[in-house]
Design a protein around this motif. Structure first.
Motif, PDB file in Angstrom:
ATOM      1  N   ASP A  25      38.951  43.305  41.979  1.00  0.00           N
ATOM      2  CA  ASP A  25      39.394  44.082  42.775  1.00  0.00           C
ATOM      3  C   ASP A  25      40.319  43.449  43.791  1.00  0.00           C
ATOM      4  OD1 ASP A  25      38.844  46.504  41.637  1.00  0.00           O
ATOM      5  OD2 ASP A  25      37.359  46.805  43.145  1.00  0.00           O
ATOM      6  N   ILE A  26      39.734  42.314  44.433  1.00  0.00           N
ATOM      7  CA  ILE A  26      40.517  41.446  45.360  1.00  0.00           C
ATOM      8  C   ILE A  26      41.560  40.788  44.654  1.00  0.00           C
ATOM      9  CG2 ILE A  26      40.067  39.191  46.510  1.00  0.00           C
ATOM     10  CD1 ILE A  26      37.111  40.231  46.836  1.00  0.00           C
ATOM     11  N   TYR A  27      41.212  40.305  43.345  1.00  0.00           N
ATOM     12  CA  TYR A  27      42.287  39.670  42.647  1.00  0.00           C
ATOM     13  C   TYR A  27      43.679  40.779  42.379  1.00  0.00           C
ATOM     14  CZ  TYR A  27      39.963  35.239  41.800  1.00  0.00           C
ATOM     15  OH  TYR A  27      39.043  34.003  41.961  1.00  0.00           O
ATOM     16  N   LYS A  28      43.139  41.886  42.225  1.00  0.00           N
ATOM     17  CA  LYS A  28      44.187  42.935  41.904  1.00  0.00           C
ATOM     18  C   LYS A  28      45.198  42.930  43.056  1.00  0.00           C
ATOM     19  CE  LYS A  28      42.522  45.050  37.598  1.00  0.00           C
ATOM     20  NZ  LYS A  28      41.501  46.198  37.093  1.00  0.00           N
ATOM     21  N   ASN A  29      44.350  43.315  44.237  1.00  0.00           N
ATOM     22  CA  ASN A  29      44.841  43.256  45.343  1.00  0.00           C
ATOM     23  C   ASN A  29      46.053  42.504  45.776  1.00  0.00           C
ATOM     24  OD1 ASN A  29      43.351  45.887  45.968  1.00  0.00           O
ATOM     25  ND2 ASN A  29      41.854  44.604  47.269  1.00  0.00           N
ATOM     26  N   TYR A  30      45.816  41.120  45.473  1.00  0.00           N
ATOM     27  CA  TYR A  30      46.788  40.226  45.869  1.00  0.00           C
ATOM     28  C   TYR A  30      47.528  39.461  45.071  1.00  0.00           C
ATOM     29  CZ  TYR A  30      44.346  41.243  50.345  1.00  0.00           C
ATOM     30  OH  TYR A  30      43.894  41.846  51.193  1.00  0.00           O
ATOM     31  N   GLY A  31      47.352  39.985  43.532  1.00  0.00           N
ATOM     32  CA  GLY A  31      48.292  39.534  42.539  1.00  0.00           C
ATOM     33  C   GLY A  31      47.766  38.426  41.941  1.00  0.00           C
ATOM     34  N   TYR A  32      46.551  37.969  42.100  1.00  0.00           N
ATOM     35  CA  TYR A  32      45.873  37.057  41.329  1.00  0.00           C
ATOM     36  C   TYR A  32      45.096  37.137  40.184  1.00  0.00           C
ATOM     37  CZ  TYR A  32      45.440  35.669  46.400  1.00  0.00           C
ATOM     38  OH  TYR A  32      45.399  34.972  47.780  1.00  0.00           O
ATOM     39  N   TYR A  33      45.085  38.529  39.858  1.00  0.00           N
ATOM     40  CA  TYR A  33      44.191  38.842  38.412  1.00  0.00           C
ATOM     41  C   TYR A  33      45.212  38.260  37.528  1.00  0.00           C
ATOM     42  CZ  TYR A  33      41.561  42.163  35.520  1.00  0.00           C
ATOM     43  OH  TYR A  33      40.805  42.546  34.600  1.00  0.00           O
ATOM     44  N   GLY A  34      44.668  37.635  36.373  1.00  0.00           N
ATOM     45  CA  GLY A  34      45.265  37.150  34.987  1.00  0.00           C
ATOM     46  C   GLY A  34      46.160  35.908  35.567  1.00  0.00           C
ATOM     47  N   LYS A  35      46.246  35.552  36.688  1.00  0.00           N
ATOM     48  CA  LYS A  35      46.871  34.230  36.876  1.00  0.00           C
ATOM     49  C   LYS A  35      45.594  33.126  36.928  1.00  0.00           C
ATOM     50  CE  LYS A  35      51.009  35.784  39.144  1.00  0.00           C
ATOM     51  NZ  LYS A  35      51.402  36.092  40.341  1.00  0.00           N
ATOM     52  N   THR A  36      44.729  33.468  37.622  1.00  0.00           N
ATOM     53  CA  THR A  36      43.376  32.824  38.005  1.00  0.00           C
ATOM     54  C   THR A  36      42.465  33.607  37.270  1.00  0.00           C
ATOM     55  OG1 THR A  36      43.895  31.772  39.873  1.00  0.00           O
ATOM     56  CG2 THR A  36      41.409  32.024  39.515  1.00  0.00           C
ATOM     57  N   GLU A  37      41.915  33.057  35.969  1.00  0.00           N
ATOM     58  CA  GLU A  37      41.114  33.918  35.269  1.00  0.00           C
ATOM     59  C   GLU A  37      39.711  33.868  35.663  1.00  0.00           C
ATOM     60  OE1 GLU A  37      42.844  34.795  30.783  1.00  0.00           O
ATOM     61  OE2 GLU A  37      42.923  32.656  31.332  1.00  0.00           O
ATOM     62  N   ILE A  38      39.276  35.031  35.648  1.00  0.00           N
ATOM     63  CA  ILE A  38      37.510  35.207  35.926  1.00  0.00           C
ATOM     64  C   ILE A  38      36.889  34.803  34.933  1.00  0.00           C
ATOM     65  CG2 ILE A  38      35.878  36.692  37.065  1.00  0.00           C
ATOM     66  CD1 ILE A  38      38.456  38.192  38.184  1.00  0.00           C
ATOM     67  N   ILE A  39      35.826  33.624  35.029  1.00  0.00           N
ATOM     68  CA  ILE A  39      34.972  33.513  33.940  1.00  0.00           C
ATOM     69  C   ILE A  39      33.638  33.654  34.328  1.00  0.00           C
ATOM     70  CG2 ILE A  39      33.994  31.639  32.495  1.00  0.00           C
ATOM     71  CD1 ILE A  39      36.237  29.836  32.615  1.00  0.00           C
ATOM     72  N   CYS A  40      32.908  34.924  33.839  1.00  0.00           N
ATOM     73  CA  CYS A  40      31.682  35.120  34.197  1.00  0.00           C
ATOM     74  C   CYS A  40      30.830  34.243  33.715  1.00  0.00           C
ATOM     75  CB  CYS A  40      31.269  36.527  33.941  1.00  0.00           C
ATOM     76  SG  CYS A  40      32.218  37.684  34.813  1.00  0.00           S
ATOM     77  N   ALA A  41      30.110  33.355  34.278  1.00  0.00           N
ATOM     78  CA  ALA A  41      29.130  32.310  33.719  1.00  0.00           C
ATOM     79  C   ALA A  41      27.649  32.368  33.802  1.00  0.00           C
ATOM     80  CB  ALA A  41      29.785  31.091  34.530  1.00  0.00           C
ATOM     81  N   ALA A  42      27.116  31.524  33.172  1.00  0.00           N
ATOM     82  CA  ALA A  42      25.651  31.628  33.134  1.00  0.00           C
ATOM     83  C   ALA A  42      25.243  33.023  32.811  1.00  0.00           C
ATOM     84  CB  ALA A  42      24.994  31.256  34.452  1.00  0.00           C
ATOM     85  N   ILE A  43      25.917  33.586  31.600  1.00  0.00           N
ATOM     86  CA  ILE A  43      25.425  34.556  30.910  1.00  0.00           C
ATOM     87  C   ILE A  43      24.358  34.636  30.060  1.00  0.00           C
ATOM     88  CG2 ILE A  43      26.336  36.585  29.201  1.00  0.00           C
ATOM     89  CD1 ILE A  43      27.990  36.943  31.814  1.00  0.00           C
TER      90      ILE A  43
END
Ligand code: E4P
Length: 227
Positions: free
Chosen positions: A160-178
């Motif tokens: 949601d934060i990334y969507k609010n500020y236009g970061y979504y898709g530019k800095t990709e979120i890697i969910c780690a230690a799955i």
């Protein structure tokens, strides 16, 4: 959603690429240790395989390589990062989410060296890497859930934060230690771009008791069908 393999073992990387079509690799000092090879040998072997496969280019098959975790000085981090990045165009430099790390990642991105800010454990820690243009941010899931936290909201907040500020898709979120298929599904529902985990978890994704039972039922029917 992209699937990365969390491993520095070349046989596992080849298997996961050929079987599941993984989109990239993440490594950390623990994975390098588990590969049984010295750091430079392990990452050079991966770089050579990338070349053989014709996968050169960070857009085609990114491989995150973590710099020496003892480094806490930005200049020292930059020196090692540049050296590692020079080995393969696919290497993304993994830097810890500490003040000196953010400063280093910011400079590296300006130089065209892509970065993955790692060891992220809160939505607040995920903001500066995106603001400064890192390619990836790696919020850890398994370590928190092993301690009783439910991470669904934590991932959703970052999305949601990334969507609010236009970061979504530019800095990709890697969910780690799955650690489990359920965690992969939770990350997908929350809108994470990527998950990274070991081979066994991807293999577990394709297992279900009803699938096994159903195959048994259909095999019995096949055998009993008039020939
Ligand atoms: C990947 O980028 C992380 O370093 C990794 O997922 C951490 O997982 P681990 O706890 O299995 O080492």
């Amino acid at each position: 959603m992209k699937f990365f393999l969390d491993s520095a073992k070349l046989d596992e990387i080849k298997y996961a690429y050929n079987t599941f079509g993984i989109d990239g690799v993440t490594t950390n000092p623990r994975h390098i240790m588990l590969s049984g090879k010295p750091f430079m040998t392990a990452i050079t072997d991966i770089a050579n395989w990338i070349k053989e496969e014709g996968l050169e280019g960070v857009d085609k098959f990114p491989v995150s390589v973590e710099i020496n975790p003892h480094l806490t000085d930005t200049e020292e981090m930059l020196k090692m990062a540049r050296e590692v990045a020079g080995i393969s165009p696919n290497f993304v430099i993994k830097i810890p989410a500490i003040e000196a790390g953010i400063a280093a990642a910011r400079i590296l991105e300006k130089e065209g060296i892509r970065t993955n800010v790692t060891l992220v454990f809160s939505p607040a820690q995920a903001i500066l890497p995106a603001k400064n243009g890192s390619l990836f941010v790696s919020p850890f899931i398994g370590w928190k859930e092993a301690n009783g936290e439910d991470c669904k909201q934590y991932i959703k907040d970052i999305v949601d934060i990334y969507k609010n500020y236009g970061y979504y898709g530019k800095t990709e979120i890697i969910c780690a230690a799955i650690r489990t298929p359920k965690q992969i599904a939770d990350c997908a529902v929350a809108g994470a771009d990527i998950v990274t985990t070991g081979l066994a978890v991807y293999q577990d994704c394709m297992k279900h008791a009803y699938t096994t039972q159903g195959l048994g039922t259909f095999c019995d029917a096949w055998d009993a069908t008039a020939k």
